[in-house]
Write a protein that holds these residues in place. Structure first.
Motif, PDB file in Angstrom:
ATOM      1  N   ASN A  32      -5.775 -13.395 -28.462  1.00  0.00           N
ATOM      2  CA  ASN A  32      -5.268 -12.293 -29.283  1.00  0.00           C
ATOM      3  C   ASN A  32      -6.097 -11.058 -28.907  1.00  0.00           C
ATOM      4  N   VAL A  33      -5.583 -10.280 -27.959  1.00  0.00           N
ATOM      5  CA  VAL A  33      -6.409  -9.213 -27.375  1.00  0.00           C
ATOM      6  C   VAL A  33      -6.759  -8.145 -28.402  1.00  0.00           C
ATOM      7  N   ASP A  34      -5.837  -7.848 -29.336  1.00  0.00           N
ATOM      8  CA  ASP A  34      -6.155  -6.843 -30.356  1.00  0.00           C
ATOM      9  C   ASP A  34      -7.348  -7.307 -31.196  1.00  0.00           C
ATOM     10  N   ALA A  35      -7.331  -8.596 -31.536  1.00  0.00           N
ATOM     11  CA  ALA A  35      -8.437  -9.131 -32.343  1.00  0.00           C
ATOM     12  C   ALA A  35      -9.733  -9.125 -31.524  1.00  0.00           C
ATOM     13  N   VAL A  36      -9.619  -9.460 -30.248  1.00  0.00           N
ATOM     14  CA  VAL A  36     -10.810  -9.451 -29.388  1.00  0.00           C
ATOM     15  C   VAL A  36     -11.378  -8.037 -29.317  1.00  0.00           C
ATOM     16  N   ARG A  37     -10.503  -7.063 -29.095  1.00  0.00           N
ATOM     17  CA  ARG A  37     -10.953  -5.671 -28.939  1.00  0.00           C
ATOM     18  C   ARG A  37     -11.658  -5.170 -30.210  1.00  0.00           C
ATOM     19  N   ALA A  38     -11.183  -5.650 -31.340  1.00  0.00           N
ATOM     20  CA  ALA A  38     -11.780  -5.197 -32.618  1.00  0.00           C
ATOM     21  C   ALA A  38     -13.232  -5.667 -32.758  1.00  0.00           C
ATOM     22  N   CYS A  39     -13.626  -6.660 -31.962  1.00  0.00           N
ATOM     23  CA  CYS A  39     -15.020  -7.144 -32.020  1.00  0.00           C
ATOM     24  C   CYS A  39     -15.985  -6.196 -31.319  1.00  0.00           C
TER      25      CYS A  39
ATOM     26  N   VAL B 173     -20.589  -4.975 -25.373  1.00  0.00           N
ATOM     27  CA  VAL B 173     -21.008  -6.134 -26.166  1.00  0.00           C
ATOM     28  C   VAL B 173     -20.330  -6.107 -27.541  1.00  0.00           C
ATOM     29  N   PRO B 174     -19.997  -7.282 -28.048  1.00  0.00           N
ATOM     30  CA  PRO B 174     -19.392  -7.332 -29.387  1.00  0.00           C
ATOM     31  C   PRO B 174     -20.439  -7.092 -30.476  1.00  0.00           C
ATOM     32  N   ALA B 175     -19.960  -6.764 -31.660  1.00  0.00           N
ATOM     33  CA  ALA B 175     -20.874  -6.515 -32.791  1.00  0.00           C
ATOM     34  C   ALA B 175     -21.773  -7.723 -33.038  1.00  0.00           C
ATOM     35  N   ALA B 176     -21.255  -8.917 -32.783  1.00  0.00           N
ATOM     36  CA  ALA B 176     -22.051 -10.124 -33.040  1.00  0.00           C
ATOM     37  C   ALA B 176     -23.322 -10.143 -32.187  1.00  0.00           C
ATOM     38  N   VAL B 177     -23.228  -9.600 -30.985  1.00  0.00           N
ATOM     39  CA  VAL B 177     -24.405  -9.566 -30.108  1.00  0.00           C
ATOM     40  C   VAL B 177     -25.395  -8.511 -30.609  1.00  0.00           C
TER      41      VAL B 177
ATOM     42  N   HIS C 285     -11.715  -9.863 -20.548  1.00  0.00           N
ATOM     43  CA  HIS C 285     -10.897 -10.377 -21.655  1.00  0.00           C
ATOM     44  C   HIS C 285     -10.457  -9.302 -22.638  1.00  0.00           C
ATOM     45  N   TYR C 286     -11.232  -8.207 -22.773  1.00  0.00           N
ATOM     46  CA  TYR C 286     -10.856  -7.204 -23.782  1.00  0.00           C
ATOM     47  C   TYR C 286      -9.938  -6.117 -23.243  1.00  0.00           C
ATOM     48  N   ASN C 287      -9.588  -6.172 -21.969  1.00  0.00           N
ATOM     49  CA  ASN C 287      -8.670  -5.153 -21.441  1.00  0.00           C
ATOM     50  C   ASN C 287      -7.229  -5.568 -21.714  1.00  0.00           C
ATOM     51  N   ASP C 288      -6.393  -4.568 -22.007  1.00  0.00           N
ATOM     52  CA  ASP C 288      -5.017  -4.904 -22.380  1.00  0.00           C
ATOM     53  C   ASP C 288      -3.995  -4.188 -21.505  1.00  0.00           C
ATOM     54  N   ALA C 289      -2.741  -4.519 -21.750  1.00  0.00           N
ATOM     55  CA  ALA C 289      -1.642  -3.988 -20.931  1.00  0.00           C
ATOM     56  C   ALA C 289      -1.562  -2.470 -21.032  1.00  0.00           C
ATOM     57  N   ALA C 290      -1.898  -1.919 -22.207  1.00  0.00           N
ATOM     58  CA  ALA C 290      -1.824  -0.458 -22.379  1.00  0.00           C
ATOM     59  C   ALA C 290      -2.822   0.224 -21.445  1.00  0.00           C
ATOM     60  N   GLU C 291      -3.978  -0.372 -21.271  1.00  0.00           N
ATOM     61  CA  GLU C 291      -4.981   0.221 -20.374  1.00  0.00           C
ATOM     62  C   GLU C 291      -4.506   0.173 -18.921  1.00  0.00           C
ATOM     63  N   VAL C 292      -3.833  -0.910 -18.581  1.00  0.00           N
ATOM     64  CA  VAL C 292      -3.285  -1.006 -17.217  1.00  0.00           C
ATOM     65  C   VAL C 292      -2.229   0.079 -17.012  1.00  0.00           C
ATOM     66  N   ASP C 293      -1.379   0.288 -18.007  1.00  0.00           N
ATOM     67  CA  ASP C 293      -0.366   1.361 -17.915  1.00  0.00           C
ATOM     68  C   ASP C 293      -1.036   2.717 -17.725  1.00  0.00           C
ATOM     69  N   ARG C 294      -2.101   2.949 -18.484  1.00  0.00           N
ATOM     70  CA  ARG C 294      -2.810   4.233 -18.363  1.00  0.00           C
ATOM     71  C   ARG C 294      -3.385   4.394 -16.964  1.00  0.00           C
ATOM     72  N   LEU C 295      -3.942   3.310 -16.442  1.00  0.00           N
ATOM     73  CA  LEU C 295      -4.520   3.391 -15.085  1.00  0.00           C
ATOM     74  C   LEU C 295      -3.435   3.711 -14.070  1.00  0.00           C
ATOM     75  N   LEU C 296      -2.319   2.989 -14.190  1.00  0.00           N
ATOM     76  CA  LEU C 296      -1.253   3.183 -13.193  1.00  0.00           C
ATOM     77  C   LEU C 296      -0.701   4.600 -13.271  1.00  0.00           C
ATOM     78  N   SER C 297      -0.521   5.130 -14.487  1.00  0.00           N
ATOM     79  CA  SER C 297       0.035   6.489 -14.500  1.00  0.00           C
ATOM     80  C   SER C 297      -0.998   7.496 -14.013  1.00  0.00           C
ATOM     81  N   ALA C 298      -2.272   7.281 -14.288  1.00  0.00           N
ATOM     82  CA  ALA C 298      -3.302   8.231 -13.817  1.00  0.00           C
ATOM     83  C   ALA C 298      -3.429   8.176 -12.285  1.00  0.00           C
ATOM     84  N   VAL C 299      -3.387   6.970 -11.718  1.00  0.00           N
ATOM     85  CA  VAL C 299      -3.430   6.879 -10.250  1.00  0.00           C
ATOM     86  C   VAL C 299      -2.154   7.495  -9.682  1.00  0.00           C
ATOM     87  N   GLY C 300      -1.039   7.245 -10.350  1.00  0.00           N
ATOM     88  CA  GLY C 300       0.238   7.802  -9.908  1.00  0.00           C
ATOM     89  C   GLY C 300       0.215   9.325  -9.833  1.00  0.00           C
TER      90      GLY C 300
END
Ligand SMILES: Cc1ncc(COP(=O)(O)O)c(C=O)c1O
Length: 402
Positions: free
Chosen positions: A4-11, A30-34, A383-398
């Motif tokens: 659950n990437v959203d849950a992972v990112r929230a850490c 690092v996550p808050a737990a660390v 693990h914390y990277n998501d599809a939205a970040e990939v979209d941002r990368l592709l449009s910025a490289v584009g």
């Protein structure tokens, strides 16, 4: 279980700053737990190791817990976990001890796929001993490290084969079990660089055939600590330079001075966090939860990476490097007419963190013929990277590549 990437990112508090952290291959957030684990042990009071009072006992327990956690992550045993500041320092240290009895005419095999930290310590140790260095070459078209060449590279004088479990720039995951089997067949030791592989896949040092396996916690959500994993009996056969009064026990024998106890608590918290990524804490052993989580991490990264690499490959002005059949989610690319530095600066202006340069893949960028022109841009997923970040990368490289 799926990640659950959203849950992972929230850490991860740092991910809230709006940047896409695609620089994980150079170090993860690092996550808050660390963060909490580090500050909690500092707040509770720490003493130096081996004392008669509770604060010292807490430090001893932290060190023991850290060894157990790292062992669970990679399938080693706690008594064979050497801790230190980072992989490079530890590898120089191990090389010094391992090469002590090398003689002129002995041989060591290194690869051009490896980060320089698993090359130069062996080359320099070989030089001092008068040993011969043999090089495993990369297939430039695919980025593979063909196993067959090891049959002629390894011989009866081979003392050690150093190879990476994954390239830190093009992601290639060589067939390490096949390479280490050839090494063992000749009676040689194996030193596997697991720094880039460990955050991306489930790791089993025995299945890899790694006599020594090196990893760095700051690549998998922990603090800046390195570890080398080996069989305690093998460690016991080695004798690094050490102070007279310091412990000669294994693994302490390899650890110089006082360990950073607070950071070690952070390493344990990072392993616990990884274990929780896709597995409930249902009483199953830590190792089992880690394997389940890292399997889910690998699946998530590979799915997301499929979009990233297909997107880059669809841009006529973009050249990507590496096409290995088995690879981590690590893209390495150039944009025609732009230096890698310019690309990275453009991406930074779009709040996207990537690395440019050789990233210490010194030999590889040399054989790819790009080292002298600024090498390439690396965008890696964890693990914390998501599809939205990939979209941002592709449009910025584009924006640069169209
Ligand atoms: C594959 C690989 N090996 C070794 C290293 C060196 O690790 P450390 O910074 O812990 O010395 C790195 C760091 O980027 C790496 O990616």
């Amino acid at each position: 279980m799926k990640l659950n990437v959203d849950a992972v990112r929230a850490c991860y508090p740092a991910l809230a700053d709006g940047y896409a952290y695609l620089d994980g291959a150079a170090g993860t957030q690092v996550p808050a737990a660390v963060i909490d684990a580090i500050s909690a042990v500092q707040a509770a009071g720490l003493g130096n190791a081996g004392g008669a009072f509770p604060a010292s006992a807490r430090s001893d327990a932290i060190t023991a817990d850290c060894r157990a956690a790292v062992a669970a992550l990679v399938g080693g045993v706690a008594g064979g976990i050497v801790l230190g500041p980072n992989m490079t320092t530890l590898t120089y240290r191990m090389a010094g001890a391992i090469a002590r009895d090398w003689s002129p005419g002995d041989e060591v095999v290194v690869s051009r796929l490896d980060h320089d930290a698993n090359v130069r310590p062996w080359v320099q140790a070989a030089e001092r001993a008068g040993a011969i260095v043999r090089w495993a070459e990369v297939d430039v078209a695919t980025g593979e490290l063909p196993v067959a060449q090891y049959e002629s590279l390894i011989g009866e004088r081979t003392r050690l084969v150093a190879v990476t479990a994954a390239s830190n720039v093009i992601g290639t995951r060589p067939d390490v079990p096949a390479i280490t089997a050839l090494a063992h067949g000749a009676g040689a030791l194996t030193y596997v660089d697991g720094v880039h592989a460990t955050p991306h896949v489930p790791v089993d040092v025995r299945a890899l055939g790694a006599d020594f396996y090196a990893t760095s916690a700051y690549k998998w959500s922990g603090p800046h600590i390195g570890a080398v994993i080996a069989d305690p009996a093998l460690l016991d056969s080695l004798h690094p330079d050490k102070l007279v009064p310091s412990s000669d026990e294994v693994p302490h024998r390899f650890e110089l001075g006082t360990l950073p106890f607070a950071s070690l608590a952070g390493v344990t918290a990072a392993v616990t966090h990884l274990a929780s990524l896709a597995a409930e804490d249902d009483g199953a052993p830590l190792r089992a939860r880690l394997l389940a989580s890292m399997t889910a991490v690998e699946r998530h990264e590979q799915e997301t990476f499929g979009v990233l690499i297909a997107g880059l490959d669809s841009m006529p002005r973009v050249q990507t490097y590496g096409r290995a059949a088995s690879r981590t989610a690590t893209a390495y690319f150039t944009v025609a007419g732009r230096t890698p530095q310019e690309v990275a600066e453009h991406l930074a202006s779009r709040k996207i963190n990537v690395w440019n340069g050789h990233n210490y893949a010194w030999e590889l960028t040399g054989v790819l013929g790009i080292r002298d022109s600024g090498s390439a841009v690396r965008a890696g997923l964890v693990h914390y990277n998501d599809a939205a970040e990939v979209d941002r990368l592709l449009s910025a490289v584009g924006e640069l590549a169209s």
